[in-house]
Design a protein around this motif. Sequence first.
Motif, mmCIF file in Angstrom:
data_model
loop_
_atom_site.group_PDB
_atom_site.id
_atom_site.type_symbol
_atom_site.label_atom_id
_atom_site.label_comp_id
_atom_site.label_asym_id
_atom_site.label_seq_id
_atom_site.Cartn_x
_atom_site.Cartn_y
_atom_site.Cartn_z
ATOM 1 N N PHE A 63 6.988 15.051 1.045
ATOM 2 C CA PHE A 63 6.289 14.389 -0.280
ATOM 3 C C PHE A 63 6.553 14.755 -1.657
ATOM 4 O O PHE A 63 6.331 13.789 -2.527
ATOM 5 C CB PHE A 63 4.772 14.125 -0.159
ATOM 6 C CG PHE A 63 4.348 13.368 1.129
ATOM 7 C CD1 PHE A 63 4.092 12.203 0.892
ATOM 8 C CD2 PHE A 63 4.330 14.031 2.377
ATOM 9 C CE1 PHE A 63 3.300 11.465 2.049
ATOM 10 C CE2 PHE A 63 3.796 13.284 3.580
ATOM 11 C CZ PHE A 63 3.355 11.877 3.403
ATOM 12 N N SER B 120 1.750 11.562 8.322
ATOM 13 C CA SER B 120 1.329 10.368 7.893
ATOM 14 C C SER B 120 2.440 9.364 7.504
ATOM 15 O O SER B 120 3.201 8.950 8.419
ATOM 16 C CB SER B 120 0.700 10.848 6.562
ATOM 17 O OG SER B 120 -0.233 9.822 6.170
ATOM 18 N N ARG B 121 2.495 8.806 6.456
ATOM 19 C CA ARG B 121 3.635 7.814 6.075
ATOM 20 C C ARG B 121 4.953 8.126 6.398
ATOM 21 O O ARG B 121 5.708 7.455 7.094
ATOM 22 C CB ARG B 121 3.542 7.022 4.645
ATOM 23 C CG ARG B 121 3.881 8.172 3.690
ATOM 24 C CD ARG B 121 3.424 7.529 2.250
ATOM 25 N NE ARG B 121 1.916 7.786 2.200
ATOM 26 C CZ ARG B 121 1.524 7.390 1.089
ATOM 27 N NH1 ARG B 121 2.071 7.058 -0.078
ATOM 28 N NH2 ARG B 121 0.051 7.804 1.127
ATOM 29 N N LYS C 203 5.178 7.816 10.452
ATOM 30 C CA LYS C 203 5.522 6.428 10.480
ATOM 31 C C LYS C 203 7.301 6.493 10.441
ATOM 32 O O LYS C 203 7.824 5.827 11.274
ATOM 33 C CB LYS C 203 5.018 5.424 9.589
ATOM 34 C CG LYS C 203 3.619 5.532 9.567
ATOM 35 C CD LYS C 203 3.081 4.683 8.547
ATOM 36 C CE LYS C 203 1.734 4.857 7.708
ATOM 37 N NZ LYS C 203 0.512 5.144 8.294
ATOM 38 N N GLU D 234 -2.149 3.943 11.174
ATOM 39 C CA GLU D 234 -1.787 2.515 11.169
ATOM 40 C C GLU D 234 -0.064 2.350 10.970
ATOM 41 O O GLU D 234 0.117 3.078 9.721
ATOM 42 C CB GLU D 234 -2.468 1.989 10.044
ATOM 43 C CG GLU D 234 -2.464 0.311 9.977
ATOM 44 C CD GLU D 234 -3.003 -0.256 11.506
ATOM 45 O OE1 GLU D 234 -3.986 0.307 11.700
ATOM 46 O OE2 GLU D 234 -2.627 -1.445 11.525
ATOM 47 N N GLU E 289 -7.994 2.298 9.103
ATOM 48 C CA GLU E 289 -7.202 1.373 8.341
ATOM 49 C C GLU E 289 -6.672 0.317 9.186
ATOM 50 O O GLU E 289 -6.540 0.688 10.334
ATOM 51 C CB GLU E 289 -6.048 2.233 7.994
ATOM 52 C CG GLU E 289 -4.806 1.489 7.024
ATOM 53 C CD GLU E 289 -3.855 2.493 6.347
ATOM 54 O OE1 GLU E 289 -3.573 3.417 7.120
ATOM 55 O OE2 GLU E 289 -3.206 2.125 5.113
ATOM 56 N N ILE F 95 -3.454 -1.992 5.149
ATOM 57 C CA ILE F 95 -2.014 -1.258 4.952
ATOM 58 C C ILE F 95 -1.125 -2.076 4.101
ATOM 59 O O ILE F 95 -0.411 -1.754 3.152
ATOM 60 C CB ILE F 95 -1.359 -0.684 5.966
ATOM 61 C CG1 ILE F 95 -0.362 0.639 5.674
ATOM 62 C CG2 ILE F 95 -0.609 -1.613 6.840
ATOM 63 C CD1 ILE F 95 -0.029 1.490 7.069
ATOM 64 N N PHE G 114 0.046 -1.102 0.575
ATOM 65 C CA PHE G 114 1.454 -0.540 0.450
ATOM 66 C C PHE G 114 2.375 -1.797 0.854
ATOM 67 O O PHE G 114 2.964 -1.603 2.077
ATOM 68 C CB PHE G 114 1.770 0.683 1.471
ATOM 69 C CG PHE G 114 0.558 1.698 1.224
ATOM 70 C CD1 PHE G 114 0.920 2.536 0.053
ATOM 71 C CD2 PHE G 114 -0.489 2.054 2.096
ATOM 72 C CE1 PHE G 114 0.076 3.808 -0.233
ATOM 73 C CE2 PHE G 114 -1.466 2.911 1.814
ATOM 74 C CZ PHE G 114 -1.117 3.873 0.872
ATOM 75 N N TRP H 11 6.064 -0.974 2.218
ATOM 76 C CA TRP H 11 6.360 -0.337 3.494
ATOM 77 C C TRP H 11 7.044 -0.998 4.452
ATOM 78 O O TRP H 11 7.910 -0.722 5.162
ATOM 79 C CB TRP H 11 5.328 0.597 3.923
ATOM 80 C CG TRP H 11 4.718 1.701 2.996
ATOM 81 C CD1 TRP H 11 5.299 2.122 1.950
ATOM 82 C CD2 TRP H 11 3.571 2.410 3.418
ATOM 83 N NE1 TRP H 11 4.666 3.204 1.378
ATOM 84 C CE2 TRP H 11 3.844 3.426 2.370
ATOM 85 C CE3 TRP H 11 2.759 2.525 4.398
ATOM 86 C CZ2 TRP H 11 2.487 4.394 2.395
ATOM 87 C CZ3 TRP H 11 1.759 3.622 4.533
ATOM 88 C CH2 TRP H 11 1.656 4.574 3.320
ATOM 89 N N TRP I 181 -9.586 7.551 9.351
ATOM 90 C CA TRP I 181 -8.995 6.564 8.749
ATOM 91 C C TRP I 181 -7.679 6.095 9.650
ATOM 92 O O TRP I 181 -7.296 4.997 9.683
ATOM 93 C CB TRP I 181 -8.532 6.911 7.325
ATOM 94 C CG TRP I 181 -7.835 5.994 6.445
ATOM 95 C CD1 TRP I 181 -6.499 6.101 6.197
ATOM 96 C CD2 TRP I 181 -8.034 4.762 5.874
ATOM 97 N NE1 TRP I 181 -5.966 5.089 5.366
ATOM 98 C CE2 TRP I 181 -7.116 4.024 5.170
ATOM 99 C CE3 TRP I 181 -9.157 4.034 6.141
ATOM 100 C CZ2 TRP I 181 -7.056 2.938 4.523
ATOM 101 C CZ3 TRP I 181 -9.315 2.581 5.323
ATOM 102 C CH2 TRP I 181 -8.332 2.190 4.674
ATOM 103 N N HIS J 154 -7.054 15.008 7.205
ATOM 104 C CA HIS J 154 -5.758 14.281 7.286
ATOM 105 C C HIS J 154 -4.740 15.305 6.478
ATOM 106 O O HIS J 154 -4.822 15.603 5.417
ATOM 107 C CB HIS J 154 -5.754 13.005 6.625
ATOM 108 C CG HIS J 154 -4.760 12.392 6.404
ATOM 109 N ND1 HIS J 154 -4.008 11.746 7.434
ATOM 110 C CD2 HIS J 154 -3.586 12.113 5.469
ATOM 111 C CE1 HIS J 154 -2.826 11.203 7.104
ATOM 112 N NE2 HIS J 154 -2.693 11.411 5.912
HETATM 113 C C1 GTR Z 1 -2.942 6.558 3.177
HETATM 114 C C2 GTR Z 1 -2.380 5.359 4.267
HETATM 115 C C3 GTR Z 1 -2.004 5.806 5.649
HETATM 116 C C4 GTR Z 1 -1.157 7.282 5.502
HETATM 117 C C5 GTR Z 1 -1.436 8.052 4.515
HETATM 118 C C6 GTR Z 1 -0.541 9.087 4.113
HETATM 119 O O1 GTR Z 1 -3.298 6.123 2.147
HETATM 120 O O2 GTR Z 1 -3.236 4.429 4.298
HETATM 121 O O3 GTR Z 1 -1.380 5.046 6.131
HETATM 122 O O4 GTR Z 1 0.163 6.768 5.360
HETATM 123 O O5 GTR Z 1 -1.480 7.355 2.943
HETATM 124 O O6 GTR Z 1 0.723 8.866 4.043
HETATM 125 O O7 GTR Z 1 -0.977 10.346 3.676
#
Ligand code: GTR
Length: 415
Positions: free
Chosen positions: A125, A250-251, A254, A276, A288, A293, A297, A300, A341, A391
């Motif tokens: 990230f 997380s994202r 995905k 999600e 979520e 979402i 976002f 995405w 979430w 998270h």
């Molecule tokens: C949040 C989003 C999630 C997840 C997260 C992340 O804000 O709602 O779907 O992707 O970010 O990437 O930490």
Amino acid sequence: MLSIATAQTFQPNYEEANVGNYRLPEVLQTDKGKKITTSRKWEKSMRPKILAKFAEHVYGKFPGRTKDMHFTINSVDSTALGGKATRKQVTIFFTKAADSPSMDVLLYLPNQVKEPVPVFIGLNFYGNHSIQTDPGIQLSERWMNNNEPYKVVNNRATEGSRGAQASRWPVEEILARGYGLATAYYGDLEPDHTEGWKTGIRTTLQEELTIKPEEWGAISAWAWGLSRIMDYLETDKQVNAKQVAITGHSRIGKAALWAAANDQRFAMVISNDSGEGGTALARRNYGETLERINTSFPHWFVSKYKEYNTNVDQLPVDQHMLLALMAPRPLYVASAEDDQWADPRGEFLSAKHAEPVYELYGKKGLGTEQMPAIEQPVGEYIRYHIRTGKHDITLYDWQQFLTFADKHFKQVAKA
Ligand code: GTR
């Protein structure tokens, strides 16, 4: 679509009783109602159809590599991390132009292993320099989200940003267990904001890839980058490219799933707290939601995904089908107790409903109907845990993934 004001007042549901009734599309049933009973039929007809549905309705297209892609090895240091590791830094140039769009890959390899090593691969990230304090890592100069604790100022990393996310990347542990690690900054592919596509590969590579920016979303662009790292790893003699485990939190989790769905060179798939649009079932109204979402976002996913904002039941897929696309490869789904979430139960159930496809290959999935207790991982080819805490991706998570990799990769090696 929700207005911004509605999004700000969005009240997620956290009551299991209010999740609502839903019917999942059956992963082994064709649109004409025919049941798929063999792995051959799954691979020949069903799998490609499901993959195409995810491309059309959710993530967008996933193009192949660019014709003129090439790699430059910028540095190799076999005395990194106190002599424990070899650190390689490689730039992947996507075109032959002097100002080619590019991505910087950081690769650590364990010095104690002499043969080609299995490798974990995942995007980060906050730049490659954020995963370790190692001063030899090139500091990213790309746009990134401002972050005070991480010392990202004016959307740029500073020297103080080194190691900011080291807790998420237990490099020494990974190396000590005989694995390599490859990572790159996801913002090299597309900056993660609504206008990011204008400077990311969806714009800069549109001619090379003959694809318009709106034909794919940011998640697909990030996923595409993961496949390009794989292209490099296949050329590196110190890497066992048949044993590459794709990971993501997380994202980025995905994106890892979408990459592995399209690219079966990834031999193992690990998705951490991806929630999600990742592992969690879209049809469950918990935490979520699809509408939420798409509102927070919008970049995405493809715009068609927004058509399901208020009628998720009409979505021709659900996320268990994405997980089924990993079969028969070992798949690890991880949740966290305080990450409601992301809907931990929805993540577990999604893994559960992917099992029939693993069964076609004679592979045992979770092996239980019940969500396991905290920090009691379950399953064989599909494994799942929920840990305490928020998270995040922690040492506990990585230790489970390493043990999972030991089991499956060593089995392959012995066979
Ligand atoms: C949040 C989003 C999630 C997840 C997260 C992340 O804000 O709602 O779907 O992707 O970010 O990437 O930490």
